[in-house]
Design a protein around this motif. Structure first.
Motif, PDB file in Angstrom:
ATOM      1  N   ILE A   1     -12.353  64.496 131.194  1.00 38.19           N
ATOM      2  CA  ILE A   1     -12.240  64.352 132.651  1.00 38.19           C
ATOM      3  C   ILE A   1     -11.744  65.234 133.545  1.00 38.19           C
ATOM      4  O   ILE A   1     -10.901  66.037 133.284  1.00 38.19           O
ATOM      5  N   ASN A   2     -12.721  65.935 134.250  1.00 42.02           N
ATOM      6  CA  ASN A   2     -12.541  67.225 134.783  1.00 42.02           C
ATOM      7  C   ASN A   2     -11.817  67.093 136.013  1.00 42.02           C
ATOM      8  O   ASN A   2     -10.905  67.849 136.417  1.00 42.02           O
ATOM      9  N   SER A   3     -12.161  65.858 136.817  1.00 45.38           N
ATOM     10  CA  SER A   3     -11.303  65.626 137.876  1.00 45.38           C
ATOM     11  C   SER A   3     -11.328  64.156 138.401  1.00 45.38           C
ATOM     12  O   SER A   3     -12.485  63.348 137.920  1.00 45.38           O
ATOM     13  N   MET A   4     -10.391  63.736 139.323  1.00 50.66           N
ATOM     14  CA  MET A   4     -10.668  62.440 139.678  1.00 50.66           C
ATOM     15  C   MET A   4     -10.536  62.570 141.376  1.00 50.66           C
ATOM     16  O   MET A   4      -9.706  63.267 141.601  1.00 50.66           O
ATOM     17  N   ALA A   5     -11.298  62.143 142.151  1.00 47.22           N
ATOM     18  CA  ALA A   5     -11.332  62.371 143.534  1.00 47.22           C
ATOM     19  C   ALA A   5     -11.277  60.570 144.258  1.00 47.22           C
ATOM     20  O   ALA A   5     -12.232  59.897 143.780  1.00 47.22           O
TER      21      ALA A   5
END
Length: 327
Positions: free
Chosen positions: A136-140
Motif C-alpha cells: 500500500i503506497n498510500s491511503m487518501a
C-alpha cells in the motif's frame, strides 16, 4: 461475451514472503472488497533503437520493464479495513481490548508487512488477474458533508498473472457487511487548548497517509520489480471550515504545533486518526462571491517523541482480532 463491471470481484490475502505464491498451508483469511472502482493493473514499457538508416525508419524495438500499480476506491467502512490499515501503517503490535465491541490500537511503525496477493476477477468471462507483492503506497480519505466518504488505496505491486480459474477457489471470502461512514459521522478535533476540542462548522476535508514505496527497484536480467521498499511515511490532510474568526489562522501563521484528530463515529463503531504533532498551513480567506466565506487549512504530521509515532489509529468495532500475516 463482453465483461461487465457488475460481474466482477476483488479479493486479497496476506503473503508470507513478498511476491511469492501463497502456499495453501499459509493461506489465511481471504478478504473480499466492495469497490467503487479499481484500476490496479500491469503495464509494460517499450523502447526503440536510436540508430539511423537510409529508410528513415525504426529498425529495432524492445520490451521494457513491467509495472504493477494502480488504485482501489471503496467506501470508508467501520469494519473490513483493519488489515489494509495495518499494511499501511506497519508491522507493530496491535493492542486489542474489550469484549464486544473491541478496541484496536495501531501506530505508525518502522517495520513493514510483507505484502498482499490481490485478485481482480471478471467472473462472466472467467478471467482472473492476480497481482503479487502488492504494497500500500498510500491511503487518501475524501471527507464530504453529505454521503459516504470514499477512500483510495494506491497500490504498488510486483507481478501480474492471468488465470482461467479463481485462485481462491474453495475459500469463503469475508466481505464487509456494514455501511460506510457518512458526513454526519465525522469531525475534526485539536488539542490547542490542552484538551481535545471539536472544531465547529467544518465543511469538508481530506486525510492522506503515504508510504512513498519505491517504483524503480529493477535489476539486470528481469523485467519485473525485484524490490518495492517503503520510504518515509508522510501524514497530511486538511479541511475547509466557515471563516468566523482568525484564531486558527493566527496560530498557524505563528508556527504553533498541536495535535489533530479525525474522528469517524456512527454511534456503535468508530475509527479515529490521531496525529500527536502537526504543523498547520493554509490560505487567508478569499472573497469570491456574495456567499459565505470559508477558511482552508492544511496540516502535516511529524514524529512525536513522547508517543514514539506520527500517527495512531484507534478502531472500535465487532471484529475480535486483526489478522496477523503468515509466520
Amino acid at each position: 461475451m463482453r465483461a461487465s463491471g457488475a460481474k466482477t470481484s476483488v479479493k486479497f490475502a496476506q503473503e508470507k514472503v513478498w511476491k511469492q505464491a501463497i502456499d495453501p498451508a499459509d493461506l489465511g483469511i481471504v478478504h473480499g472488497m466492495n469497490i467503487r472502482s479499481i484500476n490496479l493493473g500491469g503495464n509494460k514499457n517499450q523502447f526503440q533503437s536510436e540508430t539511423i538508416n537510409q529508410f528513415r525508419a525504426v529498425v529495432g524495438l524492445g520490451d521494457g520493464n513491467k509495472a504493477v500499480e494502480g488504485n482501489i476506491v471503496t467506501d470508508f467502512l467501520p469494519e473490513g479495513m483493519e488489515v489494509l490499515l495495518r499494511h499501511l501503517l506497519g508491522k507493530g503490535t496491535v493492542v486489542t481490548t474489550g469484549s464486544g465491541p473491541y478496541t484496536h490500537v495501531l501506530k505508525g511503525e518502522a517495520d513493514t508487512m510483507q505484502g498482499l496477493m490481490i485478485q481482480k476477477a471478471f467472473t462472466s468471462v472467467d478471467e482472473y488477474f492476480v497481482y503479487r507483492g502488492c504494497r500500500i503506497n498510500s491511503m487518501a480519505i475524501n471527507v464530504i458533508q453529505e454521503g459516504f466518504h470514499d477512500v483510495t488505496w494506491d497500490i504498488i505491486g510486483a507481478t501480474e498473472e492471468i488465470f482461467a480459474t479463481d485462485q481462491f477457489a474453495g475459500e469463503t471470502a469475508i466481505y464487509p457487511t456494514k455501511s460506510g461512514f457518512t458526513g454526519y459521522q465525522a469531525k475534526v478535533q485539536t488539542d490547542l487548548s490542552g484538551s481535545w476540542v471539536d472544531l465547529g462548522n467544518v465543511v469538508s476535508g481530506n486525510l492522506n497517509i503515504a508510504n512513498n514505496v519505491e517504483t524503480d527497484g529493477y535489476v539486470l536480467g528481469s523485467s519485473e520489480r525485484a524490490a518495492a521498499e517503503h520510504g518515509t511515511r508522510e501524514c497530511t490532510g486538511g479541511w475547509t471550515m466557515f471563516f468566523e474568526d482568525t484564531t486558527l489562522y493566527a496560530l498557524y501563521q505563528s508556527g504553533v504545533e498541536c495535535g489533530i484528530r479525525w474522528i469517524f463515529d456512527n454511534g456503535a463503531e468508530s475509527i479515529t486518526f490521531e496525529f500527536p504533532k502537526v504543523k498547520m498551513g493554509g490560505d487567508s480567506p478569499a472573497i469570491e462571491s456574495a456567499a459565505g466565506v470559508n477558511l482552508n487549512l492544511t496540516f502535516q504530521a511529524r514524529l512525536d517523541t513522547v508517543s514514539g509515532t506520527d500517527v495512531k489509529v484507534t478502531i472500535v468495532n465487532s471484529t475480535s482480532a486483526i489478522e496477523e500475516e503468515p509466520a
